[in-house]
Scaffold this active site. Structure first.
Site, mmCIF file in Angstrom:
data_model
loop_
_atom_site.group_PDB
_atom_site.id
_atom_site.type_symbol
_atom_site.label_atom_id
_atom_site.label_comp_id
_atom_site.label_asym_id
_atom_site.label_seq_id
_atom_site.Cartn_x
_atom_site.Cartn_y
_atom_site.Cartn_z
ATOM 1 N N SER A 175 0.817 -1.209 0.000
ATOM 2 C CA SER A 175 0.000 0.000 0.000
ATOM 3 C C SER A 175 0.857 1.267 0.000
ATOM 4 O O SER A 175 1.613 1.499 -0.929
ATOM 5 C CB SER A 175 -0.955 -0.032 1.194
ATOM 6 O OG SER A 175 -1.898 0.993 1.082
ATOM 7 N N ASP A 334 -1.451 1.786 -4.096
ATOM 8 C CA ASP A 334 -2.289 0.653 -4.521
ATOM 9 C C ASP A 334 -3.748 1.066 -4.685
ATOM 10 O O ASP A 334 -4.630 0.223 -4.839
ATOM 11 C CB ASP A 334 -2.161 -0.536 -3.556
ATOM 12 C CG ASP A 334 -2.740 -0.244 -2.185
ATOM 13 O OD1 ASP A 334 -2.694 0.922 -1.759
ATOM 14 O OD2 ASP A 334 -3.252 -1.180 -1.532
ATOM 15 N N ASP A 336 -6.137 2.187 -2.815
ATOM 16 C CA ASP A 336 -7.257 1.847 -1.932
ATOM 17 C C ASP A 336 -7.582 2.975 -0.958
ATOM 18 O O ASP A 336 -8.544 2.891 -0.214
ATOM 19 C CB ASP A 336 -7.012 0.517 -1.188
ATOM 20 C CG ASP A 336 -5.876 0.572 -0.181
ATOM 21 O OD1 ASP A 336 -5.082 1.530 -0.220
ATOM 22 O OD2 ASP A 336 -5.767 -0.360 0.637
ATOM 23 N N GLU A 434 -12.333 4.460 7.707
ATOM 24 C CA GLU A 434 -11.361 4.574 8.790
ATOM 25 C C GLU A 434 -10.631 5.891 8.596
ATOM 26 O O GLU A 434 -10.467 6.364 7.470
ATOM 27 C CB GLU A 434 -10.396 3.381 8.802
ATOM 28 C CG GLU A 434 -9.563 3.193 7.570
ATOM 29 C CD GLU A 434 -8.668 1.956 7.637
ATOM 30 O OE1 GLU A 434 -8.732 1.212 8.621
ATOM 31 O OE2 GLU A 434 -7.903 1.759 6.673
ATOM 32 N N LYS A 448 -11.737 -0.818 1.645
ATOM 33 C CA LYS A 448 -11.573 0.582 1.270
ATOM 34 C C LYS A 448 -11.188 0.668 -0.199
ATOM 35 O O LYS A 448 -10.525 -0.218 -0.719
ATOM 36 C CB LYS A 448 -10.573 1.270 2.175
ATOM 37 C CG LYS A 448 -9.199 0.637 2.270
ATOM 38 C CD LYS A 448 -8.373 1.383 3.299
ATOM 39 C CE LYS A 448 -6.988 0.801 3.457
ATOM 40 N NZ LYS A 448 -6.962 -0.393 4.295
#
Length: 622
Positions: A175, A334, A336, A434, A448
């Site tokens: 990520s 990534d 997300d 979050e 997400k």
């Protein structure tokens, strides 16, 4: 080699000549040198052995990777606690064992494998290569594998697992972590990241199968096996079609003169965000040319995390000024997670926090539902979710509007599983988030998703422009209607696990054994919840409603003045994070007073509970 072969004769000739004098370490070295077929990582261990660096060998070889909030994540390099060809093969062998036990139709339904664009030359390690080895382990065991032919956003893997009816999936990504890291994220058949007990059981299976099987190293199977399919076109087309379910103002999007800049932070996002904007009827966003294409060195940013704010968004903000674009959307490597910045009337840029964006998304997704729902729709059937360290703004909106709000433990794996459970029980989930800029708009993906969030924020900005409002102005309206929720999140770096443990143990025995603090400086504490031990002073039975999470540290303090503060360790990085929020009632509208009170409380929290000087902690911006 057998499926779970014993580790042969430790006293091989290699080790007789170069014994470390430590039987456990000798065995681990022997295993590594016998099993690793990656020349670069094999040489790293041989070199440490030759140089007599036994402590580093022990650090690398005598512990294993374990599942954190985002699966397995570590630095790339040689060793059983690093991400590399061998540990990925071992992990996949363990997953194969576990899935074979749990699914009689595993070999009919198959497995999804995706990857980002990370890589490290010194270890001959890249996300694509690790993904090929993941696929090889399964293909060699006659499991059909849906292997994406190119890099994809992380949300495409959970989406594909559900769309294709696969039993599970893996995404190779770290990520937004530093460039040295990589990771292995596992999704279950429900399209959510694995939670307990699956993670513990998979670790057990990995430990049973540490020796690579025949065929596990054959990365060419991806190109030759008839059991490999490429799901890219189907998944991309279906995803973009599903995205239209949360598009409410296509006609405005087509006509808008608003311009958007997008940065993909040297990662996977560019092509997919362009397609998402097209699906909503927008002109394509203007890409930041220096950051548009994948670059595993993330060469234009000091760290590839858009959450770090204006300092890492420099190139996109300058481009936006040049192009007269008022809104910047930034997906992490990534894709997300999503950061958003908006130019204000004075020319300055406001970079929204994750909690502020959640207030906007929460308002937007609920108001669109209200405007478009059928006459007999019941608001009591509607849900929104957030992790417990995130803003309570959705709770305030839910109380006023009549829908349900729920909290989960930190990490989207808990949100995904709970959302699936709610959907299976006939509930409607509109939004979840979050605070670390992770958003789930709609329920096509149970994780997400920065791609969908980027285009939803673009539609929101377009709609608000028609009302002569900016995103920042609408945020103030939301706070004035539902009560100001002012939050501050930051972290300290700590590379010494015993120090971290000592800090939290001191809080558990503050005024004596098993006695939590009753105040912090001048601020009285009303309640304490310790998810690590399962204690919650606000509950009649003193037991936490959230599941106990012994593997990580997390204590939440509720203060008499309405502030809620949490201290916790990161599941992916060497950090102690703090989260603090003032939750005011709608009539308490003096923002500056609330901000000042929050700042003083945070200072007291750091000074009294974390003691950074005494504990050698480094503050994030130092």
């Amino acid at each position: 080699m057998g499926d779970c072969g014993a580790p042969g004769d430790v006293n091989s000739n290699v080790l007789v000549a170069r014994s470390t004098g430590d039987a456990q370490l000798d065995k681990a070295v022997w295993q590594w040198l016998s099993w690793d077929k990656n020349q670069k990582t094999k040489e790293q261990i041989e070199s440490l052995l030759q140089d007599g660096k036994h402590k580093e060998l022990r650090d690398r070889l005598c512990c294993r990777l374990s599942f954190g909030t985002a699966g397995l994540r570590s630095a790339m390099g040689a060793g059983f606690c690093y991400i590399n060809d061998l540990t990925v093969i071992q992990s996949t062998q363990g997953i194969y064992k576990y899935l074979e036990r749990n699914f009689s139709d595993f070999k009919q339904r198959g497995f999804v494998v995706g990857y980002d664009t990370r890589g490290q030359v010194t270890s001959n390690c890249s996300s694509k290569k690790l993904a090929k080895l993941t696929a090889a382990v399964l293909l060699a065991k006659d499991v059909p594998v849906y292997f994406f032919s190119t890099y994809v956003p992380t949300p495409f893997v959970p989406y594909a697992v559900q769309q294709l009816g696969a039993v599970a999936g893996v995404m190779i990504t770290a990520s937004h972590n530093r460039k040295e890291d990589n990771g292995y994220k596992v999704y279950w058949e429900n399209g959510a990241q694995i939670t307990s007990p699956h993670d513990k059981e998979i670790i057990k299976c990995i430990e049973e199968c540490v020796e690579p099987w025949n065929g596990s190293w054959n990365e060419n199977l991806v190109d030759t096996s008839p059991l490999r399919q490429d799901p890219l076109k189907k998944i991309c087309d279906c995803y973009m079609e599903d995205l239209k379910k949360i598009c409410y103002h296509r006609e405005l999007n087509v006509q808008t003169s608003l311009k958007f800049v997008h940065t993909s932070f040297h990662g996977v996002g560019h092509d997919y965000v362009q397609l998402a904007f097209k699906a909503f009827g927008f002109q394509p966003p203007i890409p930041v040319p220096e950051q548009k294409d994948p670059d595993p060195d993330f060469s234009t940013v000091k760290c590839p995390n858009p959450e770090e704010g204006e300092s890492v968004l420099e190139l996109s903000l300058r481009l936006a000024e040049k192009e007269n674009a008022k809104v910047v959307v930034a997906t992490d490597p990534d894709a997300d997670r999503l950061a958003v910045a908006e130019q204000q009337e004075n020319g300055c840029w406001k970079v929204f926090t994750g909690n502020e964006l959640a207030a906007l998304f929460g308002w937007w997704m609920f108001s669109r539902w209200k405007e478009n729902c059928s006459q007999d729709a019941d608001v009591r059937n509607v849900y929104m979710l957030a992790t417990t360290v995130s803003s309570k703004i959705l709770r305030a909106i839910a109380l006023k509007e009549g829908f349900h709000f729920e909290e989960t433990l930190p990490g989207f794996k808990w949100i995904g599983s709970r959302v699936k459970n709610l959907l299976d029980n006939g509930k409607e989930v509109l939004f979840a988030f979050e605070e670390s800029i992770g958003f789930m708009c709609g329920t096509s993906v149970l994780d997400k998703d920065g791609v969908s969030a980027a285009v939803v924020i673009a539609e929101m900005a377009t709609y608000l422009e028609g009302q002569n409002l900016t995103l920042a102005q609408k945020l103030v309206e939301i706070y004035e209607m539902y009560g100001y929720h002012i939050s501050k999140t930051s972290y300290f770096l700590c590379y010494d696990p015993p120090t971290i443990k000592r800090i939290f143990e001191r809080l558990r025995n503050f005024d004596g054994p098993q006695s939590y603090p009753k105040c912090c400086g001048n601020y009285n504490i009303l309640h304490v919840r310790d998810v690590t031990t399962g204690y919650d002073s606000s509950q009649p039975n003193k037991k936490s409603v959230l599941p106990v999470s012994k593997s990580s540290q997390m204590i939440t303090f509720t203060f008499q003045n309405g502030c809620v503060a949490t201290l916790r360790t990161s599941g992916t990085e060497p950090k102690i994070k703090y989260y603090a929020e003032m939750c005011a009632l709608p009539e308490q509208s003096d923002r500056s007073v609330l901000e000042e009170e929050l700042q003083k409380l945070i200072e007291a929290l750091i000074e009294n509970f974390l003691e950074p000087d005494k504990n050698g902690l480094t503050w994030r911006s130092a």
